[in-house]
Design a protein around this motif. Structure first.
Motif, PDB file in Angstrom:
ATOM      1  N   LEU A  11      39.251  92.651 -27.790  1.00 46.66           N
ATOM      2  CA  LEU A  11      39.214  91.234 -28.153  1.00 46.66           C
ATOM      3  C   LEU A  11      37.955  90.546 -27.664  1.00 46.66           C
ATOM      4  O   LEU A  11      37.472  89.615 -28.266  1.00 46.66           O
ATOM      5  N   HIS A 140      41.924  78.862 -27.905  1.00 51.19           N
ATOM      6  CA  HIS A 140      42.048  80.087 -27.090  1.00 51.19           C
ATOM      7  C   HIS A 140      40.694  80.811 -27.019  1.00 51.19           C
ATOM      8  O   HIS A 140      40.224  81.169 -25.937  1.00 51.19           O
ATOM      9  N   GLU A 141      40.067  80.979 -28.165  1.00 47.32           N
ATOM     10  CA  GLU A 141      38.769  81.679 -28.178  1.00 47.32           C
ATOM     11  C   GLU A 141      37.694  80.864 -27.465  1.00 47.32           C
ATOM     12  O   GLU A 141      36.830  81.414 -26.785  1.00 47.32           O
ATOM     13  N   HIS A 144      37.851  81.558 -23.871  1.00 41.68           N
ATOM     14  CA  HIS A 144      37.153  82.812 -23.516  1.00 41.68           C
ATOM     15  C   HIS A 144      35.649  82.558 -23.353  1.00 41.68           C
ATOM     16  O   HIS A 144      35.017  83.107 -22.459  1.00 41.68           O
ATOM     17  N   GLU A 167      43.144  86.769 -20.563  1.00 40.15           N
ATOM     18  CA  GLU A 167      43.997  86.431 -21.710  1.00 40.15           C
ATOM     19  C   GLU A 167      45.025  85.355 -21.351  1.00 40.15           C
ATOM     20  O   GLU A 167      45.343  84.490 -22.164  1.00 40.15           O
TER      21      GLU A 167
HETATM   22 ZN   LIG Z   1      42.175  86.249 -26.174  1.00 44.11          ZN
END
Ligand SMILES: [Zn+2]
Length: 261
Positions: A11, A140-141, A144, A167
């Motif tokens: 991911l 969410h991304e 990251h 995560e």
């Molecule tokens: Zn993720």
């Protein structure tokens, strides 16, 4: 040389940023804080997508209390093939084929995603029509990316045992720890089917719930400041040391926290 790829690594991307945007028919729009790349097929949706991204920026800023350290790029791929070919180049894995549920990845310098309007066709788990879930996935991304900008391994290629943290943080900070997901974690706890080690949190059907609820526990038990202090660490030993705990104690605390919810 054999290479073991964890779900997280798949991911979060490996390797250097070797993609050449000019050579692939990408159009570019400079936005405040990021460069937005898209193809002609997505032209009608650019402003819609930028709204989602800007709302994600706002959530990230609110959660972390600070803006991004540096600008980054966002690539909206017209289809899975385009995303796969980018990941193949970035990870140095020419035969890599993504799983049907994978639609995006984020590291310090960039975010790649399949055009959300194509998810219905290109993904087995995501529907663009579900606006709330779409927003959360993009946020969410973006989490990251923020995490990568503060981590000792900005592309997450050199991490040990922090899948659950990376995560879990993205899941929790983006609002994906909803009541239904938390209820499933609680059911698993009651049925005694939860993982016994942190390494197993980002695995299986409940990986988002397990990892997200662990970060929720860290946030609510140790505090936001402590959670933010964990961002630079790329090894679980350093994370546990910073929390002043060990794996067994952390798991015990999490179980109690979740059962009392
Ligand atoms: Zn993720």
């Amino acid at each position: 040389m054999a290479r073991i790829i964890s779900n997280l690594a798949m991911l979060l991307l490996f390797g250097a940023f070797t993609f050449q945007p000019e050579s692939a028919g990408w159009l570019r729009e400079q936005k405040s804080g990021y460069a937005f790349y898209y193809t002609a097929a997505d032209k009608p949706r650019v402003s819609e997508y930028n709204k989602l991204i800007e709302s994600g920026f706002k959530s990230v800023r609110e959660f972390f209390g600070k803006p991004y350290k540096t600008e980054f790029s966002i690539f909206t791929h017209p289809n899975r093939h385009s995303l796969d070919s980018t990941w193949q180049k970035d990870w140095g894995m020419p035969d890599f084929k993504s799983e049907c549920w994978m639609v995006a990845s984020g590291v310090a310098t960039k975010l790649d995603l399949i055009s959300p309007a194509a998810w219905d066709k290109e993904s087995c788990e995501h529907k663009y029509s579900n606006k709330e879930e779409t927003q959360k996935l993009i946020t969410h991304e973006l989490v990251h990316v923020y995490h990568g900008q503060h981590n000792q391994s900005p592309d997450f290629s050199d991490i040990t045992g922090i899948d659950w943290l990376a995560e879990g943080l993205a899941t929790y900070a983006s609002g994906q720890c909803d009541a239904a997901r938390m209820a499933r974690v609680k059911e698993a706890l009651i049925a005694n089917t939860t993982p016994n080690k942190l390494d197993d949190f980002w695995k299986g059907q409940l990986r988002y719930g397990f990892s997200g609820s662990m970060v929720m526990f860290v946030d609510q038990h140790y505090g936001r400041e402590k959670l933010l202090a964990l961002l630079p660490y790329n090894r679980v030993d350093d994370v546990l040391k910073s929390l002043g705990t060990n794996e067994a104690e952390l798991l015990k605390g999490w179980k109690q926290f979740m059962l009392e919810k």
